[in-house]
Design a protein around this motif. Sequence first.
Motif, PDB file in Angstrom:
ATOM      1  N   TRP A  36       0.854  -1.174   0.000  1.00 22.30           N
ATOM      2  CA  TRP A  36       0.000   0.000   0.000  1.00 22.30           C
ATOM      3  C   TRP A  36       0.894   1.228   0.000  1.00 22.30           C
ATOM      4  O   TRP A  36       2.048   1.174   0.408  1.00 22.30           O
ATOM      5  CB  TRP A  36      -0.862   0.033   1.257  1.00 22.30           C
ATOM      6  N   GLN A  40      -2.725   5.062   1.731  1.00 23.09           N
ATOM      7  CA  GLN A  40      -3.636   3.922   1.875  1.00 23.09           C
ATOM      8  C   GLN A  40      -3.510   3.289   3.259  1.00 23.09           C
ATOM      9  O   GLN A  40      -4.516   2.880   3.848  1.00 23.09           O
ATOM     10  CB  GLN A  40      -3.344   2.874   0.795  1.00 23.09           C
ATOM     11  N   HIS A  44      -6.494   2.871   5.899  1.00 23.12           N
ATOM     12  CA  HIS A  44      -6.817   1.571   6.513  1.00 23.12           C
ATOM     13  C   HIS A  44      -6.934   1.720   8.029  1.00 23.12           C
ATOM     14  O   HIS A  44      -7.886   1.221   8.640  1.00 23.12           O
ATOM     15  CB  HIS A  44      -5.746   0.541   6.152  1.00 23.12           C
ATOM     16  N   SER A  48     -10.245   1.185  10.355  1.00 25.15           N
ATOM     17  CA  SER A  48     -10.208   0.212  11.445  1.00 25.15           C
ATOM     18  C   SER A  48     -10.471   0.879  12.794  1.00 25.15           C
ATOM     19  O   SER A  48     -11.361   0.465  13.542  1.00 25.15           O
ATOM     20  CB  SER A  48      -8.850  -0.490  11.463  1.00 25.15           C
ATOM     21  N   GLU A  86      -3.998 -10.529   6.021  1.00 23.07           N
ATOM     22  CA  GLU A  86      -4.876  -9.972   4.996  1.00 23.07           C
ATOM     23  C   GLU A  86      -5.951  -9.146   5.688  1.00 23.07           C
ATOM     24  O   GLU A  86      -6.588  -9.612   6.633  1.00 23.07           O
ATOM     25  CB  GLU A  86      -5.509 -11.083   4.169  1.00 23.07           C
ATOM     26  N   SER A  87      -6.163  -7.967   5.187  1.00 26.20           N
ATOM     27  CA  SER A  87      -7.170  -7.081   5.752  1.00 26.20           C
ATOM     28  C   SER A  87      -8.555  -7.431   5.217  1.00 26.20           C
ATOM     29  O   SER A  87      -8.712  -7.697   4.028  1.00 26.20           O
ATOM     30  CB  SER A  87      -6.827  -5.644   5.379  1.00 26.20           C
ATOM     31  N   ASP A  89     -12.145  -6.864   3.647  1.00 34.08           N
ATOM     32  CA  ASP A  89     -12.523  -5.919   2.596  1.00 34.08           C
ATOM     33  C   ASP A  89     -13.069  -4.600   3.127  1.00 34.08           C
ATOM     34  O   ASP A  89     -12.798  -3.542   2.565  1.00 34.08           O
ATOM     35  CB  ASP A  89     -13.562  -6.538   1.658  1.00 34.08           C
ATOM     36  N   CYS A  92     -10.274  -2.218   3.784  1.00 33.64           N
ATOM     37  CA  CYS A  92      -9.255  -2.055   2.739  1.00 33.64           C
ATOM     38  C   CYS A  92      -9.386  -0.645   2.160  1.00 33.64           C
ATOM     39  O   CYS A  92     -10.488  -0.223   1.816  1.00 33.64           O
ATOM     40  CB  CYS A  92      -9.422  -3.090   1.633  1.00 33.64           C
ATOM     41  N   GLU A  94      -9.187   2.499  -0.406  1.00 35.86           N
ATOM     42  CA  GLU A  94      -9.360   2.735  -1.832  1.00 35.86           C
ATOM     43  C   GLU A  94      -8.020   3.141  -2.442  1.00 35.86           C
ATOM     44  O   GLU A  94      -7.225   3.845  -1.815  1.00 35.86           O
ATOM     45  CB  GLU A  94     -10.382   3.864  -2.014  1.00 35.86           C
TER      46      GLU A  94
END
Length: 166
Positions: A36, A40, A44, A48, A86-87, A89, A92, A94
């Motif tokens: 990222w 980004q 994220h 979160s 892995e995050s 969706d 995540c 844009e």
Amino acid sequence: MEKPLKDLTPALSKFEALFNDFESSKINAIPFEGSWTAGQLIQHMLLSNSGFVEMINGPVEETNRPADLMIERIKKDFLNFDIKMESPDFICPEAKNYDKNELLQKLDRVKRDITDEVTHLDLTKTCTSFELPVYGFLTRLEAIYFVIYHTQRHTKQLENIYSKLA
């Protein structure tokens, strides 16, 4: 509940200060393949952490286990830098150009919101609005430590991005 605040404040402040060190022209640069951008990564974390603000302020119930039961597991998982996570969706970021000042303002707002919660809410209550994969329903205390360890993990990632762009 002084300990959560003593752990939370430096984690969030270090992350924010590191991002502040980035040149505005570099926050949307891809540092290496599969990464990222800094913008980004910040987005994220905003998605979160603001989600945790909502969760902590949402419906709760009495806790029928130690309120800190999951903290060590969360710490072990998030501070294991040998694994790639892995995050989901819904958090995540844009792929777009982000504005540094706007992100910094949002980071500061989320930091103030979370800090306020630590000082005013009963952290032993279990949050019931969202069940996390792997961890289940967290207490407010565990949610705060999730934010701390997740932030520490991404601080290391942000440091790596910074060094690649320097």
